[in-house]
Each structure stands twice: as structure tokens, then as C-alpha cells.
Design an enzyme around this catalytic site. Structure first.
Site, mmCIF file in Angstrom:
data_model
loop_
_atom_site.group_PDB
_atom_site.id
_atom_site.type_symbol
_atom_site.label_atom_id
_atom_site.label_comp_id
_atom_site.label_asym_id
_atom_site.label_seq_id
_atom_site.Cartn_x
_atom_site.Cartn_y
_atom_site.Cartn_z
ATOM 1 N N HIS A 153 37.039 117.417 90.052
ATOM 2 C CA HIS A 153 37.673 118.258 91.075
ATOM 3 C C HIS A 153 36.918 119.599 91.218
ATOM 4 C CE1 HIS A 153 40.820 120.225 93.368
ATOM 5 N NE2 HIS A 153 41.544 119.142 93.356
ATOM 6 N N GLU A 264 34.742 117.024 95.882
ATOM 7 C CA GLU A 264 35.211 116.330 94.684
ATOM 8 C C GLU A 264 34.829 114.845 94.688
ATOM 9 O OE1 GLU A 264 39.467 116.773 94.886
ATOM 10 O OE2 GLU A 264 39.276 118.694 95.906
HETATM 11 O O1 TA6 Z 1 41.904 118.509 96.186
HETATM 12 C C1 TA6 Z 1 42.769 117.543 96.609
HETATM 13 C C2 TA6 Z 1 44.160 117.820 96.089
HETATM 14 O O2 TA6 Z 1 44.832 116.629 95.821
HETATM 15 C C3 TA6 Z 1 44.921 118.657 97.102
HETATM 16 O O3 TA6 Z 1 45.868 117.869 97.757
HETATM 17 C C4 TA6 Z 1 45.566 119.751 96.249
HETATM 18 O O4 TA6 Z 1 46.812 119.308 95.761
HETATM 19 C C5 TA6 Z 1 44.524 119.905 95.159
HETATM 20 O O5 TA6 Z 1 44.147 118.567 94.855
HETATM 21 C C6 TA6 Z 1 44.980 120.714 93.967
HETATM 22 O O6 TA6 Z 1 45.881 120.002 93.191
HETATM 23 P P1 TA6 Z 1 46.499 120.788 91.911
HETATM 24 O O7 TA6 Z 1 47.410 119.807 91.245
HETATM 25 O O8 TA6 Z 1 45.339 121.190 91.038
HETATM 26 O O9 TA6 Z 1 47.195 122.003 92.484
#
Ligand code: TA6
Length: 288
Positions: A153, A264
């Protein structure tokens, strides 16, 4: 102990002055500085370093699932909030001019209680001259196959999101997480940002890059003892929270969406089955 987080970490220093810092919490890379001192990765000024919450920035690791399809599991799985260990085994030596570290995490009573599968993760962090390669190896050490997803991520810094362009997605299908997960095709030569973007691009994706900035190369291989290596198509999630979502995140400054974009790589557009003895290796090469 990290001067930034006050938590246990591993620091890699490159002869050219570049550096990387990896927190043992989640094996989260929280900093990748080039020889000229630029920080390639975004780390929120409001990130929480309490050894429990996922770190808002750097490269959180998503395993064994993306998102939170069922409440039994924490959002984005268990890897990014677990305490990893620096691996004792040397593994492959770093190539000339690179410095590297390996981190390991296996199933535990705690993870088995949430998700009843044995797993063994090894995370390779390799720093070259202004290039960072990270590889998450997922191995099934057990007797039963299981389904999983995995994703890196990655939060990249950008000078200003308004006007930023990202190329690499032209003619690629994507699932729009903001439009009921409907699928569309992106015809544009470059993606730009005028509102929240949360898309899972799935298909033939080559290098992806911020125009005038960082480029990333993403790959995934499946291996098993005695079997030929198989390429697994890598999806790429593109995310910027924009104004409203930024305000809703407690560990993210209201204006910080201007300074970041998430690119990501993952295998998340569907679940993948991993047989006993198989390893999936998901890799991102980040070139500043
Ligand atoms: O980056 C994609 C994602 O799934 C977004 O929908 C957003 O939720 C992000 O990840 C961050 O997720 P988190 O659980 O780290 O706040």
C-alpha cells in the site's frame, strides 16, 4: 529505535547517502530518502506510532485480504499491525552497491484465531542507488491450500496533487470503489486528480509513474519446489482521499491529500489460491 516514531526499526544506509527506515510494526517502510535527501514516500504528520494502529504512510503491507469483506478481520488484514522480526537467515546476498534486510512473520495463535490458515511471510527491503525494491513473499507451509490477497500500500509524495499526472493506465480496465465497484475502461493517456480517486486497475499494466516524478515497476511470481516460475498479473490500486475523506481520517491532516498519491501493486481483483509449498512473490521497484 526510530527518531521519527520512537518505535523499534531497522535503518538501511546507502553509500550514496540514501537511506530507508523500516518499522518492526507491520514491517512498514516509513522512509526512503534519495542521495539528495528527498523523501520519496509520504508519511502523515498525524500518523500514530503506538504499536497497534496501522501506520498512515510509507508502505503498509496488506495480507491476507484487501479491504474488510467481513468484520472478523481487521481492515486490510493482519500483516500491517503485527510485530515482524528481522530475519536471522541471510537469504540471497545484496547485489553490488545495494544494502538489504529481510523481515519475517508467521501465523500465530492470534492470527489463527482470526484466520485459520498457516502462513509464512518474508519481506525483502533492498536499497540501491536512489532505487528501493520491496518484495513480499507469501508461502504456504501447511498441508492445505488457502485463498488470499496481498498488496503493497505504497504512499508516494507529490509536490501538489492538483495538476499531478500518473501514466501507465491507458486502456486498462478498473473497478471503481467509489461507484459500487463497477468496472470501467480508462481511455486517458494519464490519470489526473480533481476529486477522490479509489480504483483497482486490473489487466496488462506496465510501469506506472507520476509524470516528472517517481516511477514504479510492479510484478508477481508464483513458485513451488521443482516447478517453473509462473507470472501472476499484478493489479494496481490508485488512491487519493481528496477533501472529505482526508477530513474523515483521524491520522491524516486535512490538507495532506495535496502531497500524496497511493500507487499500490497487489493481487486483489480476485482471491488467489496458494497450494502447500507454493510461494507468491509480490514486488515493487520504486525509482526516484
Ligand atoms: O487505498 C485503497 C483503500 O482501500 C482505500 O479505499 C482507503 O480505505 C485506503 O485503502 C486506506 O485504508 P486504511 O484502512 O489504511 O485507512
Amino acid at each position: 529505535t526510530s527518531a521519527t516514531t520512537g518505535q523499534p526499526c531497522v535503518a538501511l544506509a546507502h553509500p550514496n547517502g540514501g537511506s530507508v527506515e523500516v518499522q518492526l510494526h507491520g514491517a512498514t517502510v516509513t522512509s526512503f530518502k534519495t542521495s539528495s535527501g528527498n523523501d520519496v514516500l509520504f508519511l502523515s504528520e498525524k500518523a500514530v506510532f503506538n504499536g497497534a494502529k496501522a501506520i498512515r504512510g510509507g508502505i503498509p503491507l496488506v495480507f491476507p485480504q484487501f479491504g474488510q469483506p467481513d468484520k472478523a478481520m481487521p481492515s486490510h488484514g493482519v500483516a500491517r499491525t503485527a510485530t515482524w522480526s528481522l530475519s536471522e537467515e541471510e537469504g540471497e546476498p545484496a547485489v553490488e552497491g545495494h544494502v538489504k534486510a529481510n523481515f519475517v512473520l508467521g501465523h500465530s495463535e492470534e492470527t489463527l484465531a482470526k484466520w485459520p490458515h498457516s502462513f509464512s511471510l518474508r519481506y525483502e527491503v533492498d536499497l540501491g542507488a536512489d532505487v528501493l525494491s520491496v518484495t513480499l513473499h507469501v508461502t504456504n507451509p501447511g498441508e492445505e491450500a488457502f485463498d488470499f490477497q496481498a498488496l503493497l500500500h505504497t504512499y508516494l509524495t507529490v509536490p501538489e496533487i492538483e495538476g499531478a499526472k500518473v501514466n501507465g493506465f491507458q486502456n486498462v480496465q478498473y473497478i471503481d470503489q467509489l461507484e459500487n465497484n463497477e468496472s470501467f475502461k480508462d481511455e486517458r493517456p494519464q490519470a489526473d486528480f480533481t476529486r477522490e480517486v479509489d480504483r483497482i486497475y486490473a489487466g496488462e499494466i506496465g510501469d506506472v509513474g507520476v509524470v516528472g516524478g517517481t516511477t514504479v515497476t510492479n510484478s508477481c511470481e508464483k513458485t513451488a519446489p521443482g516447478a517453473a516460475e509462473v507470472c501472476v498479473p499484478v493489479d494496481v490500486v490508485l488512491w487519493n482521499p481528496w477533501i472529505a475523506k482526508a477530513k474523515s481520517l483521524g491520522d491524516f491532516g486535512d490538507e495532506e491529500y495535496h502531497k500524496m498519491v497511493c500507487i499500490e501493486p497487489g493481487i486483489v481483483s480476485k482471491s488467489h489460491s496458494i497450494a502447500p509449498g507454493e510461494t507468491f512473490s509480490l514486488k515493487q521497484v520504486i525509482t526516484a
